[in-house]
Design a protein around this motif. Structure first.
Motif, mmCIF file in Angstrom:
data_model
loop_
_atom_site.group_PDB
_atom_site.id
_atom_site.type_symbol
_atom_site.label_atom_id
_atom_site.label_comp_id
_atom_site.label_asym_id
_atom_site.label_seq_id
_atom_site.Cartn_x
_atom_site.Cartn_y
_atom_site.Cartn_z
ATOM 1 N N CYS A 180 -9.730 -15.362 28.028
ATOM 2 C CA CYS A 180 -9.571 -15.778 26.638
ATOM 3 C C CYS A 180 -9.259 -14.584 25.754
ATOM 4 O O CYS A 180 -9.709 -13.469 26.013
ATOM 5 C CB CYS A 180 -10.854 -16.438 26.117
ATOM 6 S SG CYS A 180 -11.272 -17.988 26.932
ATOM 7 N N LYS A 182 -10.309 -12.902 22.646
ATOM 8 C CA LYS A 182 -11.571 -12.908 21.916
ATOM 9 C C LYS A 182 -11.344 -13.086 20.428
ATOM 10 O O LYS A 182 -10.434 -12.500 19.844
ATOM 11 C CB LYS A 182 -12.320 -11.596 22.170
ATOM 12 C CG LYS A 182 -13.746 -11.575 21.628
ATOM 13 C CD LYS A 182 -14.664 -12.475 22.424
ATOM 14 C CE LYS A 182 -16.113 -12.352 21.964
ATOM 15 N NZ LYS A 182 -16.999 -13.302 22.661
ATOM 16 N N ARG A 183 -12.171 -13.917 19.802
ATOM 17 C CA ARG A 183 -12.161 -14.104 18.356
ATOM 18 C C ARG A 183 -13.555 -13.829 17.828
ATOM 19 O O ARG A 183 -14.546 -14.283 18.405
ATOM 20 C CB ARG A 183 -11.723 -15.518 17.997
ATOM 21 C CG ARG A 183 -10.233 -15.751 18.197
ATOM 22 C CD ARG A 183 -9.843 -17.194 17.928
ATOM 23 N NE ARG A 183 -8.399 -17.339 17.808
ATOM 24 C CZ ARG A 183 -7.765 -18.505 17.766
ATOM 25 N NH1 ARG A 183 -8.452 -19.633 17.827
ATOM 26 N NH2 ARG A 183 -6.455 -18.559 17.650
ATOM 27 N N ALA A 186 -16.806 -16.244 17.826
ATOM 28 C CA ALA A 186 -16.555 -17.432 18.645
ATOM 29 C C ALA A 186 -17.039 -17.200 20.073
ATOM 30 O O ALA A 186 -16.840 -16.123 20.639
ATOM 31 C CB ALA A 186 -15.070 -17.767 18.653
ATOM 32 N N THR A 187 -17.665 -18.201 20.640
ATOM 33 C CA THR A 187 -18.115 -18.100 22.025
ATOM 34 C C THR A 187 -16.956 -18.357 22.976
ATOM 35 O O THR A 187 -15.995 -19.061 22.633
ATOM 36 C CB THR A 187 -19.242 -19.114 22.302
ATOM 37 O OG1 THR A 187 -19.661 -18.982 23.669
ATOM 38 C CG2 THR A 187 -18.778 -20.545 22.068
ATOM 39 N N THR A 188 -17.035 -17.777 24.161
ATOM 40 C CA THR A 188 -16.033 -18.030 25.207
ATOM 41 C C THR A 188 -16.649 -18.799 26.378
ATOM 42 O O THR A 188 -16.082 -18.844 27.466
ATOM 43 C CB THR A 188 -15.419 -16.708 25.697
ATOM 44 O OG1 THR A 188 -16.466 -15.774 26.015
ATOM 45 C CG2 THR A 188 -14.525 -16.098 24.637
ATOM 46 N N ARG A 190 -17.397 -22.074 28.276
ATOM 47 C CA ARG A 190 -16.788 -23.389 28.376
ATOM 48 C C ARG A 190 -17.174 -24.025 29.717
ATOM 49 O O ARG A 190 -17.552 -23.325 30.670
ATOM 50 C CB ARG A 190 -15.254 -23.306 28.305
ATOM 51 C CG ARG A 190 -14.713 -22.731 26.993
ATOM 52 C CD ARG A 190 -14.931 -23.676 25.837
ATOM 53 N NE ARG A 190 -14.267 -23.245 24.616
ATOM 54 C CZ ARG A 190 -14.806 -22.481 23.677
ATOM 55 N NH1 ARG A 190 -16.059 -22.024 23.855
ATOM 56 N NH2 ARG A 190 -14.140 -22.160 22.589
ATOM 57 N N CYS A 215 -10.951 -21.949 24.836
ATOM 58 C CA CYS A 215 -10.814 -20.822 23.927
ATOM 59 C C CYS A 215 -9.357 -20.346 23.944
ATOM 60 O O CYS A 215 -8.547 -20.786 24.765
ATOM 61 C CB CYS A 215 -11.792 -19.704 24.264
ATOM 62 S SG CYS A 215 -11.942 -19.290 25.999
ATOM 63 N N HIS A 216 -9.043 -19.436 23.029
ATOM 64 C CA HIS A 216 -7.657 -19.052 22.791
ATOM 65 C C HIS A 216 -7.005 -18.439 24.036
ATOM 66 O O HIS A 216 -7.541 -17.512 24.628
ATOM 67 C CB HIS A 216 -7.615 -18.055 21.630
ATOM 68 C CG HIS A 216 -6.253 -17.815 21.089
ATOM 69 N ND1 HIS A 216 -5.858 -16.621 20.556
ATOM 70 C CD2 HIS A 216 -5.163 -18.637 20.989
ATOM 71 C CE1 HIS A 216 -4.614 -16.704 20.143
ATOM 72 N NE2 HIS A 216 -4.170 -17.909 20.408
ATOM 73 N N CYS A 295 -10.447 -25.464 20.467
ATOM 74 C CA CYS A 295 -9.698 -24.944 21.618
ATOM 75 C C CYS A 295 -9.406 -23.499 21.375
ATOM 76 O O CYS A 295 -8.397 -23.005 21.242
ATOM 77 C CB CYS A 295 -8.455 -25.762 21.888
ATOM 78 S SG CYS A 295 -7.117 -25.621 20.738
#
Length: 295
Positions: A180, A182-183, A186-188, A190, A215-216, A295
């Motif tokens: 992912c 990272k933002r 925000a959690t990654t 899933r 996630c992204h 998402c």
């Protein structure tokens, strides 16, 4: 004069005097700069919000909430959004809204269904899963020209069985930080519910990917890693080792967006929508709650 925006946190449903409306829609993402509205670029959200304001003859923009924000170039067949409209606007336009949107929107975005949402519904936070498909071909001659905007060409023969074997090691609840972008905040974490590959009679290989949320860049990164297994550049256990390491691996390639389509969004029964809406807003930890449904 400042433009007024209709905004609501969604936890308790629409604001007084408003009706929550569900929109089911699809779009060809190639000429959009993603879902999220931008001031100087064409986006799906901007296109639909502008069309809504025009067909309802409103001075205000009514903001859409979407199940899964797609990146530039990503398509959708089963996207879901909601919008909170004033009761008088909904009463006046509900019967003709779908046809009027069809006449106003560009040909690369369609709203298929417009309906009053059940109590507790939130397009983003009530969703329990999203299903994507990524399509690729490995034929030496390349992609059928009629499919070129929706299918990736991979210039190496692919072993579908090897990709399926590697995919099995990624299923379940994990921290997908290695796959992912990272933002902040925000959690990654899933839960990957399904990841399968299948080659059809025409040689198109489709990855079906389903998770509670993404996630992204998660799907495109997973596909990139698994293509390396399929073409023999990495062993079957490599994607799972990258996942366990928990950090971005420079060898994981984020594949191009045009092969990716959001196919479907799943929701619980109507009487469970509100509970899911509240639950999904909690920040997620491994072994904990489901976390945010973005998402």
């Amino acid at each position: 004069m400042h433009e007024v925006h209709e905004v609501n946190d969604g936890v308790h449903g629409p604001a007084a005097g408003h009706v929550r409306v569900r929109l089911d829609l699809g779009y060809d993402g190639r000429d959009f700069s993603g879902w999220a509205r931008q001031t100087s670029r064409r986006t799906v959200q901007g296109e639909i919000e502008d069309a809504l304001r025009t067909v309802t003859r409103s001075s205000r923009r009514y903001e859409l909430t979407v199940a899964g924000r797609t990146d530039a170039g990503v398509h959708a067949r089963g996207q879901v959004a909601h919008v909170d409209l004033p009761e008088d606007v909904w009463a006046e336009h509900r019967e003709k809204l779908l046809r009027r949107l069809a006449g106003r929107l560009g040909h690369d975005v369609r709203v298929w269904r417009v309906a009053e949402a059940p109590a507790g519904f939130d397009a983003r936070f009530s969703a329990v899963w999203r299903r994507y498909a990524y399509r690729v071909v490995d034929q030496p001659g390349g992609v059928d020209p009629l499919l070129r905007g929706h299918v990736l060409w991979h210039d190496w023969p692919l072993d579908v069985a090897a990709m399926n074997a590697a995919s099995a090691g990624l299923l379940g609840e994990h921290d997908f930080a290695a796959y992912c972008k990272k933002r902040d905040g925000a959690t990654t974490i899933r839960t990957l519910q399904r990841l399968e590959w299948e080659r059809d009679a025409h040689g198109v290989i489709t990855a079906t990917v389903r998770a509670d949320a993404f996630c992204h860049n998660m799907v495109r990164s997973l596909v990139g890693a698994l293509l390396f297994v399929g073409d023999g550049h990495r062993p079957v256990d490599w994607p799972a080792k990258v996942l366990a390491a928990g950090v971005r691996d420079s060898a994981v390639h984020v594949v191009r967006p045009h092969g990716l389509t959001l196919e479907e969004v799943g929701y619980p029964a109507d009487d469970l929508l509100a509970a899911r809406n509240r639950e999904a807003r909690n920040k997620r930890t491994l072994g904990g709650g489901p976390g945010p449904g973005c998402c």
